[in-house]
Design a protein around this motif. Structure first.
Motif, PDB file in Angstrom:
ATOM      1  N   GLY A 166      42.081  44.596  36.004  1.00  0.00           N
ATOM      2  CA  GLY A 166      43.334  45.262  36.296  1.00  0.00           C
ATOM      3  C   GLY A 166      44.428  44.878  35.325  1.00  0.00           C
ATOM      4  O   GLY A 166      44.514  43.724  34.877  1.00  0.00           O
ATOM      5  N   ASP A 167      45.302  45.825  35.007  1.00  0.00           N
ATOM      6  CA  ASP A 167      46.369  45.575  34.039  1.00  0.00           C
ATOM      7  C   ASP A 167      47.320  44.476  34.484  1.00  0.00           C
ATOM      8  O   ASP A 167      47.917  43.786  33.659  1.00  0.00           O
ATOM      9  N   ASN A 168      47.478  44.322  35.792  1.00  0.00           N
ATOM     10  CA  ASN A 168      48.446  43.363  36.314  1.00  0.00           C
ATOM     11  C   ASN A 168      47.796  42.119  36.915  1.00  0.00           C
ATOM     12  O   ASN A 168      48.450  41.372  37.639  1.00  0.00           O
ATOM     13  N   ASP A 169      46.521  41.922  36.619  1.00  0.00           N
ATOM     14  CA  ASP A 169      45.806  40.804  37.223  1.00  0.00           C
ATOM     15  C   ASP A 169      45.918  39.555  36.348  1.00  0.00           C
ATOM     16  O   ASP A 169      45.893  39.644  35.116  1.00  0.00           O
ATOM     17  N   ARG A 224      40.007  32.283  40.244  1.00  0.00           N
ATOM     18  CA  ARG A 224      41.340  32.059  40.799  1.00  0.00           C
ATOM     19  C   ARG A 224      42.312  33.186  40.410  1.00  0.00           C
ATOM     20  O   ARG A 224      42.069  33.923  39.456  1.00  0.00           O
ATOM     21  N   ASP A 225      43.397  33.231  41.157  1.00  0.00           N
ATOM     22  CA  ASP A 225      44.525  34.136  40.872  1.00  0.00           C
ATOM     23  C   ASP A 225      44.087  35.596  40.792  1.00  0.00           C
ATOM     24  O   ASP A 225      44.624  36.371  40.007  1.00  0.00           O
ATOM     25  N   SER A 270      42.057  46.778  41.284  1.00  0.00           N
ATOM     26  CA  SER A 270      41.224  47.505  40.318  1.00  0.00           C
ATOM     27  C   SER A 270      40.270  46.580  39.555  1.00  0.00           C
ATOM     28  O   SER A 270      39.392  47.055  38.833  1.00  0.00           O
ATOM     29  N   THR A 271      40.433  45.278  39.694  1.00  0.00           N
ATOM     30  CA  THR A 271      39.546  44.316  39.034  1.00  0.00           C
ATOM     31  C   THR A 271      38.191  44.266  39.749  1.00  0.00           C
ATOM     32  O   THR A 271      38.133  44.246  40.973  1.00  0.00           O
TER      33      THR A 271
END
Length: 441
Positions: free
Chosen positions: A63-66, A78-79, A84-85
């Motif tokens: 994902g773009d924001n992951d 983690r995190d 979308s990931t």
């Protein structure tokens, strides 16, 4: 929907002392009563395999924001926060049957998440909640045949900052005995890169030049691939996929035990520098947009200088250019040898892309003696590195292609493993390359 009630961790996140899975899959060894005429005895069951995300999982969609990452210290994912990931793991089963999958993970107190678990494309939703209570089953899947099985995790919803801190997948069932996966924690980096494969050639005495040809089939030029064509005892040459829009022709020579390799000459636009990491030496590369599907030619030369050193040179021929390009000449002190140990290899040097596959065809190979005699080399020995030999990864192959060329293949978690340490012979072509060595630039 499966409801997995996750026990609260008793220490910081790095201490994941959790037992998450079917009671039948519990990582704590159980004991069973033995039936015999002697007094009752107990036999410990083998613990269920726990597949670490650090050694076996990849972000196949990110994902773009992951900010998700694999923590090598705690061996956890983690995190992980973007729905979308997709995190994908592969294990190799020895027989068909049922494969039970339980998740080893933790959530912060009061957190809740919903995940999607998929095995070979069949999906089930999983609900996670960080409350005390018994551990429930995740799911059991039918595995139709032996070979690699893909297990995907994807986040659906969450109340906390991340879906879960994942420490592994606990596997069981009738398909689990004989499971192959990366379980050597000290070498997870190498198992993530995948197995490297090699072809070894025997050259005549006093070989001065080694000529070879390479074709990377369309679609097999994945990011992080090194298609090495002209290796020798002191160095190597080949082409790499260094980035989405950058490709190299690379020629490197190691330092000797005493002294340093130095540059004598380089071709136009060739970049030179020293290198470190897996040894030290001199490196030269030409940024060139080589294309999968085309056939490229390579020549390396080793010539003693008569004063206790050897000079190594390399040339590259692209059909797009229609001419030979000089790469460089490196001077290696305390070395007095002709070209020995000719070999080729295929490797992935980008561990984050270790799930992707690659394949290469190695066409003609010729040795040229110091007196100018050309000898076609049509015998090769196929070998694999320690990652493959230790069965941390089994997606490797090599040998003779149907086209009559040698080939190497690795990555992609395919099932057609070719046993290593075999000799292969390709048909002789008798077509000596049309190149004038004394006129090379």
């Amino acid at each position: 929907m499966f409801d997995l009630r996750i026990q609260r961790p008793t220490r910081v996140l790095g201490q994941l002392a959790l037992s998450l899975g079917l009671l039948a899959l519990a990582s704590v060894a159980a004991s069973v009563q033995a039936a015999s005429s002697s007094p009752a005895a107990t036999v410990a069951k083998a613990p269920a395999p726990v597949v670490s995300p650090v050694g076996n999982a990849f972000f196949t969609r990110f994902g773009d924001n992951d900010g998700a990452w694999m923590d090598y210290d705690s061996r956890t994912l983690r995190d992980w926060s973007d729905p979308s990931t997709v995190i994908s793991s592969w294990v190799r089963v020895a027989q068909p049957g049922k494969l039970s999958v339980a998740l080893k993970a933790s959530l912060p107190q009061g957190g809740a998440s919903t995940l999607r678990l998929s095995v070979n494309g069949k999906s089930v939703p999983i609900k996670l909640s960080a409350v005390p209570g018994p551990v429930a089953s995740l799911a059991s899947f039918d595995i139709a045949q032996a070979g690699y099985v893909r297990i995907d995790l994807q986040g659906v919803s969450r109340t906390g900052p991340e879906f879960a801190v994942v420490s592994g997948l606990e596997l069981g069932g009738t398909a689990a005995p004989g499971l192959v996966y990366a379980n050597d924690a000290e070498n997870y980096y190498w198992s993530r890169r995948g197995p490297s494969v090699h072809l070894g050639f025997t050259t005549p005495a006093n070989t001065e030049y080694f000529y070879s040809e390479l074709t990377v089939p369309t679609g097999e030029d994945t990011l992080g691939s090194y298609f090495m064509t002209n290796g020798f005892n002191e160095g190597y040459m080949g082409v790499q996929v260094n980035g989405p829009n950058e490709r190299w022709v690379l020629f490197s020579v190691w330092d000797p035990a005493v002294g340093s390799t130095t540059l004598l000459r380089k071709g136009p636009d060739v970049i030179t520098n020293g290198f470190g990491g897996e040894g030290t030496g001199g490196q030269s590369h030409l940024v060139f947009p080589w294309v999968a599907g085309n056939t490229y030619k390579f020549i390396t030369r080793a010539r003693p200088d008569g004063q206790g050193a050897t000079d190594y040179s390399a040339w590259f021929f692209a059909p797009e250019l229609g001419q030979w390009r000089f790469i460089a000449t490196w001077h290696r002190p305390n070395t007095n040898t002709w070209l020995k140990g000719a070999y080729s290899f295929l490797e992935n040097f980008y561990d984050e892309n270790g799930f992707a596959g690659r394949r290469a065809l190695y066409g003609q190979q010729w040795a040229v003696s110091s007196t100018g005699v050309w000898t076609e080399l049509n015998k090769a020995r196929f070998t694999v590195d320690a990652t493959g030999a230790a069965k941390q990864r089994m997606d490797f192959a090599g040998g003779l292609d149907a086209s009559g060329k040698f080939y190497l293949r690795n990555g992609g978690f395919f099932n057609e493993t070719v046993p290593a340490n075999q000799n292969f012979t390709r048909p002789l072509t008798g077509m000596q390359p049309q190149v004038q060595l004394n006129t090379l630039p």
